[in-house]
Design a protein around this motif. Structure first.
Motif, mmCIF file in Angstrom:
data_model
loop_
_atom_site.group_PDB
_atom_site.id
_atom_site.type_symbol
_atom_site.label_atom_id
_atom_site.label_comp_id
_atom_site.label_asym_id
_atom_site.label_seq_id
_atom_site.Cartn_x
_atom_site.Cartn_y
_atom_site.Cartn_z
ATOM 1 N N SER A 12 -4.025 34.650 49.697
ATOM 2 C CA SER A 12 -5.014 35.718 49.647
ATOM 3 C C SER A 12 -4.704 36.748 50.716
ATOM 4 C CB SER A 12 -6.424 35.158 49.875
ATOM 5 O OG SER A 12 -6.597 34.796 51.237
ATOM 6 N N SER A 13 -5.135 37.970 50.471
ATOM 7 C CA SER A 13 -4.931 39.030 51.454
ATOM 8 C C SER A 13 -5.807 40.228 51.114
ATOM 9 C CB SER A 13 -3.458 39.460 51.488
ATOM 10 O OG SER A 13 -3.257 40.478 52.455
ATOM 11 N N HIS A 14 -6.157 40.986 52.146
ATOM 12 C CA HIS A 14 -6.787 42.283 51.920
ATOM 13 C C HIS A 14 -5.784 43.395 52.211
ATOM 14 C CE1 HIS A 14 -7.212 41.773 56.282
ATOM 15 N NE2 HIS A 14 -7.273 43.089 56.353
ATOM 16 N N LEU A 15 -4.545 42.997 52.562
ATOM 17 C CA LEU A 15 -3.499 43.968 52.870
ATOM 18 C C LEU A 15 -2.730 44.310 51.602
ATOM 19 C CD1 LEU A 15 -2.206 42.373 56.190
ATOM 20 C CD2 LEU A 15 -3.779 44.299 55.931
ATOM 21 N N LEU A 16 -3.010 45.470 51.063
ATOM 22 C CA LEU A 16 -2.430 45.867 49.784
ATOM 23 C C LEU A 16 -0.905 45.931 49.824
ATOM 24 C CD1 LEU A 16 -4.962 48.736 49.189
ATOM 25 C CD2 LEU A 16 -4.987 46.532 48.064
ATOM 26 N N ALA A 17 -0.367 46.481 50.887
ATOM 27 C CA ALA A 17 1.083 46.635 50.979
ATOM 28 C C ALA A 17 1.777 45.278 50.997
ATOM 29 C CB ALA A 17 1.448 47.432 52.230
ATOM 30 N N GLU A 18 1.152 44.290 51.620
ATOM 31 C CA GLU A 18 1.747 42.954 51.665
ATOM 32 C C GLU A 18 1.852 42.350 50.277
ATOM 33 O OE1 GLU A 18 3.098 41.101 54.316
ATOM 34 O OE2 GLU A 18 3.061 43.170 55.025
ATOM 35 N N ILE A 19 0.779 42.468 49.497
ATOM 36 C CA ILE A 19 0.775 41.901 48.150
ATOM 37 C C ILE A 19 1.821 42.593 47.286
ATOM 38 C CG2 ILE A 19 -0.590 41.627 46.052
ATOM 39 C CD1 ILE A 19 -1.332 39.679 48.273
ATOM 40 N N GLU A 20 1.928 43.915 47.416
ATOM 41 C CA GLU A 20 2.918 44.659 46.636
ATOM 42 C C GLU A 20 4.336 44.172 46.912
ATOM 43 O OE1 GLU A 20 2.286 49.107 45.372
ATOM 44 O OE2 GLU A 20 1.702 48.875 47.465
ATOM 45 N N GLN A 21 4.614 43.825 48.153
ATOM 46 C CA GLN A 21 5.978 43.467 48.543
ATOM 47 C C GLN A 21 6.339 42.016 48.274
ATOM 48 O OE1 GLN A 21 7.431 45.181 52.401
ATOM 49 N NE2 GLN A 21 5.331 45.909 52.567
ATOM 50 N N ILE A 22 5.328 41.163 48.081
ATOM 51 C CA ILE A 22 5.622 39.738 48.063
ATOM 52 C C ILE A 22 5.270 39.043 46.756
ATOM 53 C CG2 ILE A 22 3.385 38.929 48.966
ATOM 54 C CD1 ILE A 22 4.924 37.042 50.766
ATOM 55 N N ALA A 23 4.238 39.499 46.063
ATOM 56 C CA ALA A 23 3.695 38.735 44.937
ATOM 57 C C ALA A 23 4.447 38.984 43.635
ATOM 58 C CB ALA A 23 2.214 39.070 44.749
ATOM 59 N N THR A 24 4.536 37.934 42.822
ATOM 60 C CA THR A 24 5.052 38.070 41.462
ATOM 61 C C THR A 24 3.905 38.226 40.471
ATOM 62 O OG1 THR A 24 5.103 35.658 41.220
ATOM 63 C CG2 THR A 24 7.119 36.731 41.955
ATOM 64 N N SER A 25 2.749 37.642 40.816
ATOM 65 C CA SER A 25 1.537 37.786 40.015
ATOM 66 C C SER A 25 0.394 38.153 40.949
ATOM 67 C CB SER A 25 1.204 36.488 39.270
ATOM 68 O OG SER A 25 2.227 36.153 38.358
ATOM 69 N N VAL A 26 -0.629 38.737 40.395
ATOM 70 C CA VAL A 26 -1.729 39.193 41.244
ATOM 71 C C VAL A 26 -3.063 39.018 40.532
ATOM 72 C CG1 VAL A 26 -1.551 41.594 40.428
ATOM 73 C CG2 VAL A 26 -2.544 41.131 42.674
ATOM 74 N N GLY A 27 -4.074 38.692 41.328
ATOM 75 C CA GLY A 27 -5.447 38.667 40.849
ATOM 76 C C GLY A 27 -6.274 39.536 41.772
ATOM 77 N N GLU A 53 3.645 27.773 37.591
ATOM 78 C CA GLU A 53 4.685 27.162 38.408
ATOM 79 C C GLU A 53 5.723 28.201 38.843
ATOM 80 O OE1 GLU A 53 7.819 23.385 38.196
ATOM 81 O OE2 GLU A 53 6.634 23.958 36.440
ATOM 82 N N GLY A 54 6.041 28.197 40.131
ATOM 83 C CA GLY A 54 7.027 29.126 40.674
ATOM 84 C C GLY A 54 6.471 30.485 41.032
ATOM 85 N N ASP A 55 5.189 30.715 40.777
ATOM 86 C CA ASP A 55 4.556 31.991 41.106
ATOM 87 C C ASP A 55 4.366 32.153 42.607
ATOM 88 O OD1 ASP A 55 4.233 33.284 38.726
ATOM 89 O OD2 ASP A 55 2.105 32.856 38.487
ATOM 90 N N ILE A 56 4.410 33.399 43.047
ATOM 91 C CA ILE A 56 3.776 33.789 44.307
ATOM 92 C C ILE A 56 2.592 34.639 43.877
ATOM 93 C CG2 ILE A 56 3.982 35.024 46.488
ATOM 94 C CD1 ILE A 56 6.963 34.479 46.443
ATOM 95 N N TYR A 57 1.425 34.030 43.863
ATOM 96 C CA TYR A 57 0.235 34.658 43.311
ATOM 97 C C TYR A 57 -0.539 35.315 44.454
ATOM 98 C CZ TYR A 57 -3.989 35.104 40.390
ATOM 99 O OH TYR A 57 -5.074 35.582 39.678
ATOM 100 N N GLY A 58 -0.650 36.627 44.400
ATOM 101 C CA GLY A 58 -1.390 37.369 45.407
ATOM 102 C C GLY A 58 -2.838 37.530 44.998
#
Length: 303
Positions: free
Chosen positions: A188-203, A29-34
């Motif tokens: 979901s994304s294939h853009l690495l820089a986007e995930i780095e800037q936005i996500a709190t958790s990542v898979g 809950e509350g995650d931005i999961y990349g």
């Protein structure tokens, strides 16, 4: 925090080939999961199974702690999504398309107005959706997903087709959703820089398998910074330092050290100067998400 999405050994097989295999995904809950991976890794298939758009070959999906197969309608009432590409009626205006979703979602007019404003389509709402640019269509799809202010928002490549300014706006919008509306976001994304800037958790997914899952901080801790030293004679410096017990590697026009602390870096500098080898520059290089991804997958490939 409670688990909003939980999958157990989720798999999708086409013939004898697995598109997704043994996926144990946890979104809190509350995650931005990349959800990160190259095209064809199984991201969209996983999201479709979570939303009931594709039937799993094996495994289970729980959303809001409920079995999706048993509580499908109740779960989807609290979920907004944009998968692969936006669906719209080209002969209707942007506003008319939103009205269709409004009726399905049973939400008030101000939801439609606010969603269109957020994605910057309020001034283009009376234009036919079929005449929209690719980026405008993508923003319309995001507005449709947002219109009910769902508890869970699932976005598949949400910045696809957007210009740099639009990407920045959608990024800031997504970052604000957990605090502003109490949403949990899986994108979901294939853009690495986007995930780095936005996500709190990542898979990280590769060839249908989850290689890593955790917080962004955990992922970054998997790498250690490199100390890069540029000298007037790198080859001589490398031979000298190797004889002194260090393990330097030549990297382009510098010597690279892994796991070298501040005191050790200072000691190396003193030894080089004492050996009459001029030190021109000392820098710390931290690995970004791309380097970590390549290490995890073992693939020197572009995403």
């Amino acid at each position: 925090m409670s688990e909003v999405i939980s999958t157990s050994k989720l798999s999708k097989r086409y013939g004898s080939t697995y598109s997704v295999q043994d996926m144990n995904l946890t979104v809190r809950e509350g995650d931005i999961y990349g959800f990160l991976g190259p095209n064809g890794a199984g991201k969209s298939t996983t999201l479709k199974m979570i939303l009931g758009l594709a039937k799993p070959t094996e495994g289970k999906v729980k959303v809001f702690g409920k079995d999706f197969a048993e509580e499908r309608r109740q779960i989807l009432d609290q979920t907004g999504s944009l998968i692969e590409s936006p669906s719209y009626y080209g002969h209707l205006t942007g506003l008319e398309n939103m009205r269709v979703v409004q009726r399905l979602r049973r939400v008030p007019d101000n939801n439609v107005t606010e969603a269109l404003k957020i994605v910057r389509l309020d001034k283009h709402k009376d234009k036919k959706a079929g005449q929209y640019s690719l980026g405008m269509k993508q923003r319309l799809g995001i507005a449709m997903a947002l219109v009910s202010w769902p508890k869970l928002l699932v976005l598949d490549e949400p910045t696809n087709g957007l210009d740099p300014a639009g990407i920045g706006e959608i990024r800031e919008l997504i970052k604000s959703l957990p605090e502003r509306f109490g949403m949990t976001v899986l994108l979901s994304s294939h853009l690495l820089a986007e995930i780095e800037q936005i996500a709190t958790s990542v898979g990280i997914i590769h060839q249908g398998k989850l290689l890593f899952q955790g917080s962004m901080e955990e992922l970054q801790r998997r790498s250690y910074p490199m100390i890069m030293i540029k000298t007037a004679d790198n080859s001589r410096a490398q031979r000298f330092l190797a004889a002194e017990g260090y393990s330097p590697q030549l990297f382009e026009d510098r010597i690279a050290f892994a796991g070298l602390g501040d005191e050790e870096a200072a000691a190396v500098n003193r030894r080089l100067v004492a050996a009459n080898i001029d030190v021109l520059r000392i820098e710390e290089h931290k690995k970004n998400l791309e380097h970590i991804f390549l290490e995890l997958t073992g693939k020197e490939r572009s995403l």
